[in-house]
Enzyme design. Structure first.
Site, mmCIF file in Angstrom:
data_model
loop_
_atom_site.group_PDB
_atom_site.id
_atom_site.type_symbol
_atom_site.label_atom_id
_atom_site.label_comp_id
_atom_site.label_asym_id
_atom_site.label_seq_id
_atom_site.Cartn_x
_atom_site.Cartn_y
_atom_site.Cartn_z
ATOM 1 N N ASP A 45 68.525 67.234 47.863
ATOM 2 C CA ASP A 45 67.171 66.958 47.381
ATOM 3 C C ASP A 45 66.757 65.547 47.800
ATOM 4 O O ASP A 45 67.294 64.562 47.296
ATOM 5 C CB ASP A 45 67.137 67.077 45.844
ATOM 6 C CG ASP A 45 65.735 66.898 45.289
ATOM 7 O OD1 ASP A 45 65.036 67.909 45.118
ATOM 8 O OD2 ASP A 45 65.335 65.734 45.052
ATOM 9 N N TYR A 50 61.592 58.468 49.291
ATOM 10 C CA TYR A 50 62.921 57.830 49.235
ATOM 11 C C TYR A 50 63.258 57.080 50.534
ATOM 12 O O TYR A 50 64.185 56.289 50.567
ATOM 13 C CB TYR A 50 64.037 58.849 48.949
ATOM 14 C CG TYR A 50 63.853 59.680 47.695
ATOM 15 C CD1 TYR A 50 62.946 59.318 46.699
ATOM 16 C CD2 TYR A 50 64.597 60.837 47.496
ATOM 17 C CE1 TYR A 50 62.772 60.101 45.562
ATOM 18 C CE2 TYR A 50 64.436 61.618 46.357
ATOM 19 C CZ TYR A 50 63.510 61.249 45.394
ATOM 20 O OH TYR A 50 63.346 62.028 44.277
ATOM 21 N N LYS A 75 59.820 66.174 49.574
ATOM 22 C CA LYS A 75 58.623 66.117 48.713
ATOM 23 C C LYS A 75 57.533 65.270 49.366
ATOM 24 O O LYS A 75 57.833 64.266 50.027
ATOM 25 C CB LYS A 75 58.980 65.500 47.347
ATOM 26 C CG LYS A 75 60.243 66.051 46.728
ATOM 27 C CD LYS A 75 60.501 65.493 45.337
ATOM 28 C CE LYS A 75 61.925 65.791 44.893
ATOM 29 N NZ LYS A 75 62.935 64.823 45.364
ATOM 30 N N HIS A 108 55.124 65.765 45.011
ATOM 31 C CA HIS A 108 56.033 64.922 44.216
ATOM 32 C C HIS A 108 55.451 64.599 42.834
ATOM 33 O O HIS A 108 56.150 64.671 41.818
ATOM 34 C CB HIS A 108 56.319 63.632 44.996
ATOM 35 C CG HIS A 108 57.619 62.983 44.664
ATOM 36 N ND1 HIS A 108 58.382 62.318 45.595
ATOM 37 C CD2 HIS A 108 58.302 62.882 43.499
ATOM 38 C CE1 HIS A 108 59.478 61.843 45.013
ATOM 39 N NE2 HIS A 108 59.442 62.164 43.737
ATOM 40 N N ARG A 238 83.018 60.802 41.813
ATOM 41 C CA ARG A 238 81.971 61.303 40.905
ATOM 42 C C ARG A 238 81.277 62.534 41.491
ATOM 43 O O ARG A 238 80.896 63.443 40.758
ATOM 44 C CB ARG A 238 80.946 60.210 40.624
ATOM 45 C CG ARG A 238 81.488 59.100 39.739
ATOM 46 C CD ARG A 238 80.430 58.036 39.572
ATOM 47 N NE ARG A 238 80.837 57.015 38.629
ATOM 48 C CZ ARG A 238 80.115 55.915 38.390
ATOM 49 N NH1 ARG A 238 78.968 55.725 39.021
ATOM 50 N NH2 ARG A 238 80.540 55.034 37.514
HETATM 51 P P1 NDP Z 1 71.130 61.037 37.780
HETATM 52 O O1 NDP Z 1 70.846 61.506 36.396
HETATM 53 O O2 NDP Z 1 71.617 61.990 38.801
HETATM 54 O O3 NDP Z 1 72.138 59.807 37.652
HETATM 55 C C1 NDP Z 1 72.545 59.035 38.752
HETATM 56 C C2 NDP Z 1 73.240 57.782 38.225
HETATM 57 O O4 NDP Z 1 74.392 58.143 37.458
HETATM 58 C C3 NDP Z 1 73.706 56.864 39.315
HETATM 59 O O5 NDP Z 1 73.557 55.542 38.838
HETATM 60 C C4 NDP Z 1 75.179 57.213 39.483
HETATM 61 O O6 NDP Z 1 75.898 56.071 39.895
HETATM 62 C C5 NDP Z 1 75.569 57.617 38.078
HETATM 63 N N1 NDP Z 1 76.571 58.702 38.065
HETATM 64 C C6 NDP Z 1 76.530 59.867 38.754
HETATM 65 N N2 NDP Z 1 77.566 60.650 38.448
HETATM 66 C C7 NDP Z 1 78.293 59.993 37.526
HETATM 67 C C8 NDP Z 1 79.485 60.294 36.829
HETATM 68 N N3 NDP Z 1 80.123 61.443 37.019
HETATM 69 N N4 NDP Z 1 79.955 59.366 35.941
HETATM 70 C C9 NDP Z 1 79.305 58.207 35.742
HETATM 71 N N5 NDP Z 1 78.158 57.858 36.372
HETATM 72 C C10 NDP Z 1 77.652 58.753 37.264
HETATM 73 O O7 NDP Z 1 69.792 60.289 38.278
HETATM 74 P P2 NDP Z 1 68.766 60.446 39.477
HETATM 75 O O8 NDP Z 1 67.551 59.713 39.020
HETATM 76 O O9 NDP Z 1 69.337 60.072 40.765
HETATM 77 O O10 NDP Z 1 68.392 62.004 39.473
HETATM 78 C C11 NDP Z 1 69.016 62.967 40.321
HETATM 79 C C12 NDP Z 1 68.081 63.405 41.432
HETATM 80 O O11 NDP Z 1 66.859 63.929 40.900
HETATM 81 C C13 NDP Z 1 67.592 62.252 42.330
HETATM 82 O O12 NDP Z 1 68.589 61.772 43.185
HETATM 83 C C14 NDP Z 1 66.427 62.929 43.000
HETATM 84 O O13 NDP Z 1 66.882 63.811 44.005
HETATM 85 C C15 NDP Z 1 65.804 63.685 41.838
HETATM 86 N N6 NDP Z 1 64.731 62.914 41.166
HETATM 87 C C16 NDP Z 1 63.446 63.376 41.295
HETATM 88 C C17 NDP Z 1 62.398 62.716 40.706
HETATM 89 C C18 NDP Z 1 61.024 63.272 40.851
HETATM 90 O O14 NDP Z 1 60.053 62.570 40.492
HETATM 91 N N7 NDP Z 1 60.854 64.462 41.365
HETATM 92 C C19 NDP Z 1 62.593 61.479 39.940
HETATM 93 C C20 NDP Z 1 63.985 61.070 39.824
HETATM 94 C C21 NDP Z 1 64.992 61.789 40.412
HETATM 95 P P3 NDP Z 1 76.618 55.947 41.354
HETATM 96 O O15 NDP Z 1 75.618 56.377 42.392
HETATM 97 O O16 NDP Z 1 76.953 54.490 41.432
HETATM 98 O O17 NDP Z 1 77.810 56.835 41.282
#
Ligand code: NDP
Length: 279
Positions: A45, A50, A75, A108, A238
């Site tokens: 995604d 981005y 998006k 988006h 992770r």
């Molecule tokens: P997430 O809820 O997926 O969380 C990501 C964060 O959690 C990062 O900081 C990551 O750190 C940390 N993390 C991931 N896995 C673990 C784990 N197992 N244990 C501890 N920490 C963890 O947030 P996102 O906002 O990235 O949402 C996911 C996806 O949703 C986005 O990447 C995007 O594709 C989509 N999205 C869409 C939006 C929209 O407006 N349509 C808005 C926001 C997101 P690290 O990377 O350091 O591991």
């Protein structure tokens, strides 16, 4: 680990678990997505916003994975809502991704206070992209129930999905119910609340009892509710943890306990789509 596929209302299907690349820096995207593909993710995604479609495309190209085993979403960026810009920027996305089609293309944000409130023309231009198969499916993101009803009423074309903020502290139930009523799937963004949910004691207790991690329990909660998730991580261990969701389940009581953490709109991490207007 086999990831289930869910049926979309347009006849296509989508893997219920994917990998999100929001906030993955462009120069680290190819390596990050390569790691995710090695772990087993087949659904990516991304978004024009981005700035990392090119890195996603590089990873897909070098992976050697057949195109029909991959599911790629991008998006429409907020400055591209005018119908001509929809078509132009979609072409640019395909070029950046190095693909001849995407599996899913989303508006988006609805931006109801911009473009004279006309996200319907934007939606019409999106729907035309499916005619030659360059977008297999089209959908929306951050649409509130009134936005959704309007595009469906005025065009008669159902979005395949509505991608909205959902996590235990923000269940977004009214939007999920509207999605279900129209027969479209909910994609839950920030499914672990960008990490903020992981120290919650209720989730911690369930995780300890099941011998799983808080992230796994939270992601499994989404899966049991039928939503699509694509957690983001820059760390391979992770990525592996977040991928291992299909060899355990939660009891109905555990699902209810996690749903009970909902704080309503106070639990939101992101902006309110009704007022968000950044172009
Ligand atoms: P997430 O809820 O997926 O969380 C990501 C964060 O959690 C990062 O900081 C990551 O750190 C940390 N993390 C991931 N896995 C673990 C784990 N197992 N244990 C501890 N920490 C963890 O947030 P996102 O906002 O990235 O949402 C996911 C996806 O949703 C986005 O990447 C995007 O594709 C989509 N999205 C869409 C939006 C929209 O407006 N349509 C808005 C926001 C997101 P690290 O990377 O350091 O591991």
């Amino acid at each position: 680990m086999t990831v289930p596929s869910l049926s979309l209302n347009d006849g296509h299907s989508i893997p219920q678990l994917g990998f999100g690349v929001f906030q993955v820096p462009p120069d680290q995207t190819a390596a990050t997505v390569t790691a995710a593909l090695e772990v087993g993710y087949r659904h990516i995604d991304t978004a024009q916003m981005y700035g990392n479609e090119k890195g996603v495309g590089e990873a897909l190209a070098t992976s050697g994975i057949p195109r029909d085993e991959l599911f790629v979403t991008t998006k429409l960026n907020n400055m591209n809502h005018a119908p001509d810009d929809v078509r132009r920027s979609f072409d640019e996305s395909l070029r950046a991704l190095g693909l001849d089609h995407v599996d899913l293309f989303l508006i988006h944000w609805p931006l109801p206070t911009q473009y004279d409130g006309d996200y319907v023309s934007t939606w019409k231009a999106m729907t035309e992209l499916t005619a030659d198969g360059r977008a297999k499916s089209v959908g929306v993101s951050n649409f509130e129930p009134d936005h959704l009803a309007r595009v469906i009423d005025e065009t008669g074309v159902l979005p395949a999905v509505n991608q909205v903020e959902v996590h235990p502290r923000f269940g977004n139930e009214a939007v999920r119910a509207a999605n279900a009523e129209h027969g479209l799937l909910t994609e839950a963004w920030s499914p672990i609340g960008q990490g903020s949910i992981l120290d919650d004691p209720t989730i911690g207790e369930i995780a300890e009892r099941l011998g799983r991690t808080p992230a796994q329990v939270t992601l499994r909660w989404h899966v049991e509710r039928g939503d699509i998730v694509f957690p983001k991580s820059m760390h391979r261990e992770r990525m592996q943890e977040n991928f291992a969701l299909f060899d355990f389940d939660l009891s109905p009581d555990d699902v209810s306990a996690i749903s009970g953490l909902d704080r309503g709109s106070a639990g939101r991490i992101g902006p309110d789509p009704a007022t968000f207007d950044r172009i």
